[in-house]
Design an enzyme around this catalytic site. Structure first.
Site, PDB file in Angstrom:
ATOM      1  N   LYS A  41     -11.415   0.564  -1.178  1.00  0.00           N
ATOM      2  CA  LYS A  41     -11.420   2.006  -1.351  1.00  0.00           C
ATOM      3  C   LYS A  41     -10.738   2.317  -2.678  1.00  0.00           C
ATOM      4  O   LYS A  41     -10.000   1.485  -3.197  1.00  0.00           O
ATOM      5  CB  LYS A  41     -10.769   2.710  -0.176  1.00  0.00           C
ATOM      6  CG  LYS A  41      -9.359   2.278   0.113  1.00  0.00           C
ATOM      7  CD  LYS A  41      -8.930   2.779   1.485  1.00  0.00           C
ATOM      8  CE  LYS A  41      -7.563   2.237   1.822  1.00  0.00           C
ATOM      9  NZ  LYS A  41      -7.402   1.917   3.229  1.00  0.00           N
ATOM     10  N   ASP A  93      -1.972   6.874  -3.489  1.00  0.00           N
ATOM     11  CA  ASP A  93      -0.903   6.143  -2.797  1.00  0.00           C
ATOM     12  C   ASP A  93      -0.308   5.018  -3.653  1.00  0.00           C
ATOM     13  O   ASP A  93      -0.639   4.869  -4.828  1.00  0.00           O
ATOM     14  CB  ASP A  93      -1.413   5.594  -1.457  1.00  0.00           C
ATOM     15  CG  ASP A  93      -2.264   4.346  -1.617  1.00  0.00           C
ATOM     16  OD1 ASP A  93      -2.930   4.221  -2.652  1.00  0.00           O
ATOM     17  OD2 ASP A  93      -2.250   3.486  -0.710  1.00  0.00           O
ATOM     18  N   ASP A 147      -5.418   3.046  -3.720  1.00  0.00           N
ATOM     19  CA  ASP A 147      -6.712   3.069  -3.036  1.00  0.00           C
ATOM     20  C   ASP A 147      -6.904   4.316  -2.168  1.00  0.00           C
ATOM     21  O   ASP A 147      -8.021   4.611  -1.774  1.00  0.00           O
ATOM     22  CB  ASP A 147      -6.985   1.770  -2.250  1.00  0.00           C
ATOM     23  CG  ASP A 147      -5.897   1.431  -1.255  1.00  0.00           C
ATOM     24  OD1 ASP A 147      -4.928   2.205  -1.146  1.00  0.00           O
ATOM     25  OD2 ASP A 147      -6.024   0.386  -0.585  1.00  0.00           O
ATOM     26  N   ARG A 148      -5.819   5.049  -1.899  1.00  0.00           N
ATOM     27  CA  ARG A 148      -5.963   6.288  -1.114  1.00  0.00           C
ATOM     28  C   ARG A 148      -5.875   7.506  -2.014  1.00  0.00           C
ATOM     29  O   ARG A 148      -5.292   7.441  -3.094  1.00  0.00           O
ATOM     30  CB  ARG A 148      -4.848   6.393  -0.082  1.00  0.00           C
ATOM     31  CG  ARG A 148      -4.897   5.329   0.971  1.00  0.00           C
ATOM     32  CD  ARG A 148      -3.803   5.569   1.986  1.00  0.00           C
ATOM     33  NE  ARG A 148      -3.941   4.635   3.091  1.00  0.00           N
ATOM     34  CZ  ARG A 148      -3.381   4.782   4.273  1.00  0.00           C
ATOM     35  NH1 ARG A 148      -2.618   5.827   4.519  1.00  0.00           N
ATOM     36  NH2 ARG A 148      -3.567   3.889   5.209  1.00  0.00           N
ATOM     37  N   ASP A 180      -0.669   1.780  -4.064  1.00  0.00           N
ATOM     38  CA  ASP A 180      -1.498   0.834  -4.823  1.00  0.00           C
ATOM     39  C   ASP A 180      -2.813   1.442  -5.295  1.00  0.00           C
ATOM     40  O   ASP A 180      -3.678   0.724  -5.796  1.00  0.00           O
ATOM     41  CB  ASP A 180      -1.769  -0.426  -3.986  1.00  0.00           C
ATOM     42  CG  ASP A 180      -2.555  -0.112  -2.727  1.00  0.00           C
ATOM     43  OD1 ASP A 180      -2.431   1.017  -2.209  1.00  0.00           O
ATOM     44  OD2 ASP A 180      -3.308  -0.979  -2.253  1.00  0.00           O
ATOM     45  N   SER A 187       0.815  -1.216   0.000  1.00  0.00           N
ATOM     46  CA  SER A 187       0.000   0.000   0.000  1.00  0.00           C
ATOM     47  C   SER A 187       0.851   1.269   0.000  1.00  0.00           C
ATOM     48  O   SER A 187       1.672   1.473  -0.873  1.00  0.00           O
ATOM     49  CB  SER A 187      -0.958  -0.035   1.181  1.00  0.00           C
ATOM     50  OG  SER A 187      -1.850   1.033   1.111  1.00  0.00           O
ATOM     51  N   HIS A 188       0.683   2.082   1.044  1.00  0.00           N
ATOM     52  CA  HIS A 188       1.339   3.387   1.108  1.00  0.00           C
ATOM     53  C   HIS A 188       2.713   3.305   1.768  1.00  0.00           C
ATOM     54  O   HIS A 188       3.348   4.327   1.981  1.00  0.00           O
ATOM     55  CB  HIS A 188       0.443   4.331   1.911  1.00  0.00           C
ATOM     56  CG  HIS A 188       0.007   3.697   3.203  1.00  0.00           C
ATOM     57  ND1 HIS A 188      -0.958   2.702   3.240  1.00  0.00           N
ATOM     58  CD2 HIS A 188       0.433   3.857   4.459  1.00  0.00           C
ATOM     59  CE1 HIS A 188      -1.107   2.294   4.485  1.00  0.00           C
ATOM     60  NE2 HIS A 188      -0.270   2.979   5.253  1.00  0.00           N
TER      61      HIS A 188
HETATM   62  C1  G1P Z   1      -4.217   2.380   8.354  1.00  0.00           C
HETATM   63  C2  G1P Z   1      -5.375   3.354   8.395  1.00  0.00           C
HETATM   64  C3  G1P Z   1      -6.674   2.622   8.179  1.00  0.00           C
HETATM   65  C4  G1P Z   1      -6.596   1.834   6.881  1.00  0.00           C
HETATM   66  C5  G1P Z   1      -5.374   0.940   6.861  1.00  0.00           C
HETATM   67  C6  G1P Z   1      -5.194   0.249   5.522  1.00  0.00           C
HETATM   68  O1  G1P Z   1      -4.370   1.422   9.371  1.00  0.00           O
HETATM   69  O2  G1P Z   1      -5.403   4.080   9.597  1.00  0.00           O
HETATM   70  O3  G1P Z   1      -7.724   3.535   8.155  1.00  0.00           O
HETATM   71  O4  G1P Z   1      -7.741   1.050   6.713  1.00  0.00           O
HETATM   72  O5  G1P Z   1      -4.214   1.713   7.115  1.00  0.00           O
HETATM   73  O6  G1P Z   1      -4.998   1.170   4.485  1.00  0.00           O
HETATM   74  P1  G1P Z   1      -3.648   1.524  10.791  1.00  0.00           P
HETATM   75  O7  G1P Z   1      -2.175   1.607  10.543  1.00  0.00           O
HETATM   76  O8  G1P Z   1      -4.156   2.758  11.438  1.00  0.00           O
HETATM   77  O9  G1P Z   1      -4.085   0.263  11.495  1.00  0.00           O
HETATM   78 ZN    ZN Z   2      -3.174   1.660  -0.376  1.00  0.00          ZN
END
Ligand code: G1P
Ligand code: ZN
Length: 540
Positions: A376, A277, A281-282, A279, A113-114
């Site tokens: 998302k 981000d 989704d953000r 991948d 992901s990010h």
């Molecule tokens: C974080 C974000 C949460 C999101 C998740 C996956 O998780 O806060 O909203 O769903 O990444 O992208 P966290 O690190 O807070 O558990």
């Molecule tokens: Zn992501």
């Protein structure tokens, strides 16, 4: 038949969650590490033989090697067709869409992901089921159990599969189909949004910039915003997915997308700025010199999406994660929509979406989505905003402040104490948990605690209960803090504090509005004592 069983041994650190498995790239590159995960996923599934699997990744370091491992193990396990994005690329929402579009059994996406990428960054793998949603806990638990005992994986002795061109080829009994990762997704977006209206907006001189952060949305954005919608060439920046994201941390927020924030604060700033981000989704939305808080973004979407033809007859309700501000609740109350507040994580939205309890959902962590896919979706959210701008002729700032005028402004800030010692964080949370029953009425600085509770959620569809999802404290000045530990980190623990306060006046200073609650919380939690830190690592 060139399919063989290869001996392997379990890695005890492997645990599969609903965000899959994430970790350091170097860890993933250990001998048979990824092979164990992929085989354990297939060992946890039933009756997939002959069916379709979708495979793709966000292009980060090791994606090219990892995708070959996934493909070969999938062939050896007997999938009938494997659809893979060209170059091994697919964004998370595009993969989710392809699963349902192609009636696939499921999909594997390679991403962290990010999280930063590269040799010294992170890597990851997720599995999505036939609805396009992330694997439910019942399945991820099974996968974890299989990973703990694995002693062999199935393998096909084949040279690497060419992924640079679209087309089909057969290996053993499996067809491998390499597709353009963008096309189907872009077609879908045109069914949902009014592309002609957005095109006219761009034609009228409305200026737009999108930053793909050298991650997967580059090709999607280039095609959708520039080619289909006519934004001038160069509107999409950092558009080539790079293995290390060009050194950028592909998390679209004020900290990591600072270059975009600077661009949007300049005198000649475009009218609209956005980023997404690793991948895809953000997302983040910016106006000229104006940051759209993700909680406010969700509220704007709730205000306007029900009027779009695609959503008109299927707008059932909205959901937000508990740490997300209640700005969307205010819109929902006015528009007579039901609101659900769920624990953090997209999986809690899936049931609500699929059972038509809600159509729109979102999190404070820069994620929004609708029932169009079970993930998302960053590009979708940006298109939704552009569509709303095109229809209302309002700037991002006007769209947000119009809501503040109607409902008041929920001042909001998230404080993160990152990569702290996991033990220390646990102690802090335990001590907080012990205090919860006695906090009510206590005074901290100038504030009194009005209410303190541990957040427990009951899924309205399955009636499953999940406890200990965080702590909510409300103060005498009506400010609120939500406290939880992150569930996605790969090193140590991360404490997150989410502050919010509703005010009718929307020209106040954010820091000043939230300061009393921040001070009170710091002293309730005794952060310096437990974490040996005085200030958060990042405020997002
Ligand atoms: C974080 C974000 C949460 C999101 C998740 C996956 O998780 O806060 O909203 O769903 O990444 O992208 P966290 O690190 O807070 O558990
Ligand atoms: Zn992501």
């Amino acid at each position: 038949m060139d399919i063989t069983a290869i001996k392997t041994e379990p890695y005890q650190d492997q645990k599969f969650g609903t965000s899959g498995l994430r970790g350091r790239t170097s860890v993933f590159m250990q001998k048979n590490y990824l092979q164990n995960v992929v085989q354990s996923i297939f060992d946890s599934l039933e009756k997939f033989e002959g069916k379709t699997l979708i495979v793709g990744g966000d292009g980060r370091y090791f994606n090219d090697k990892a995708i070959q491992i996934v493909l070969k193990i999938a062939v050896a396990n007997g999938f009938g067709r494997i659809i893979v994005g060209k170059n091994g690329w697919l964004s998370t929402p595009a993969l989710s869409h392809l699963i349902t579009l192609k009636n696939a059994f499921g999909g594997i996406i390679l991403t962290a992901s990010h999280n930063p990428g590269g040799k010294d960054g992170d890597f990851g793998i997720k599995f999505n089921i036939s609805s396009g949603a992330p694997a439910p806990v019942s399945l991820t638990d099974k996968i974890t159990a299989k990973m703990q005992k694995i002693d062999r994986f199935w393998w096909i002795n084949e040279p690497d599969i060419e992924l640079g061109n679209t087309g089909e080829r057969q290996i053993e009994n499996t067809i491998i189909e390499v597709i353009d990762p963008v096309e189907d997704y872009a077609n879908y977006m045109q069914e949902i949004f009014d592309f002609a209206a957005i095109k006219n907006l761009f034609k009228s001189g409305f200026t737009f910039t999108f930053d793909a952060m050298n991650a997967i949305t580059g090709p999607y954005a280039k095609y959708i915003f520039e080619k289909l919608l006519g934004a001038p060439s160069g509107s999409v920046t950092h558009e080539v997915p790079l293995p290390d994201f060009g050194g950028l941390h592909p998390d679209p927020n004020l900290v990591y997308a600072k270059h975009l924030v600077d661009k949007m604060s300049a005198d000649d700033a475009p009218d609209f700025g956005a980023a997404s981000d690793g991948d895809g989704d953000r997302y983040m939305i910016l106006g000229k010199n104006f940051f759209v808080n993700p909680s406010d973004s969700l509220a704007v979407l709730a205000e306007h999406l029900p009027d779009l033809p695609y959503y008109k007859n299927q707008f059932y309700g909205v959901a937000r994660s508990m740490p997300t501000s209640n700005a969307v609740d205010l819109v929902a109350a006015r528009r007579k929509l039901h609101v659900y507040a769920t624990p953090t994580g997209w999986k809690f939205f899936s049931n609500l979406l699929q059972n038509k309890k809600v159509t729109l959902c979102g999190e404070e962590s820069f994620g929004s989505g609708s029932n169009h896919v079970m993930e998302k979706d960053g590009i979708w959210a940006i298109l939704a905003w552009l569509n709303i701008v095109a229809l209302t002729h309002k700037t991002p700032q006007q769209l947000v402040t119009n809501l503040w005028q109607k409902d008041g402004r929920v001042y909001y800030s998230r404080h993160n104490y990152e990569n702290v010692d996991a033990e220390d964080a646990r102690h802090l949370m335990d001590s907080l948990g012990a205090q919860v029953p006695i906090l009510k009425g206590q005074k901290f600085g100038c504030l009194k605690v009005k209410k303190a509770e541990i957040f427990t959620y009951e899924d309205p569809v399955t009636k499953n209960r999940v406890s200990n999802q965080g702590v909510i404290i409300s103060f005498s000045n009506n400010a609120r803090v939500f406290i939880r530990l992150s569930g996605t980190g790969t090193v140590g623990a991360t404490l997150r504090l989410y502050f919010s306060k509703l005010e009718q006046n929307f020209d106040e200073n954010l820091d000043e509005v939230l300061a009393p609650a921040i001070l009170a919380t710091t002293s309730i939690l005794q952060i310096p004592k437990y974490l040996k830190m005085d200030v958060p690592t990042t405020i997002t």
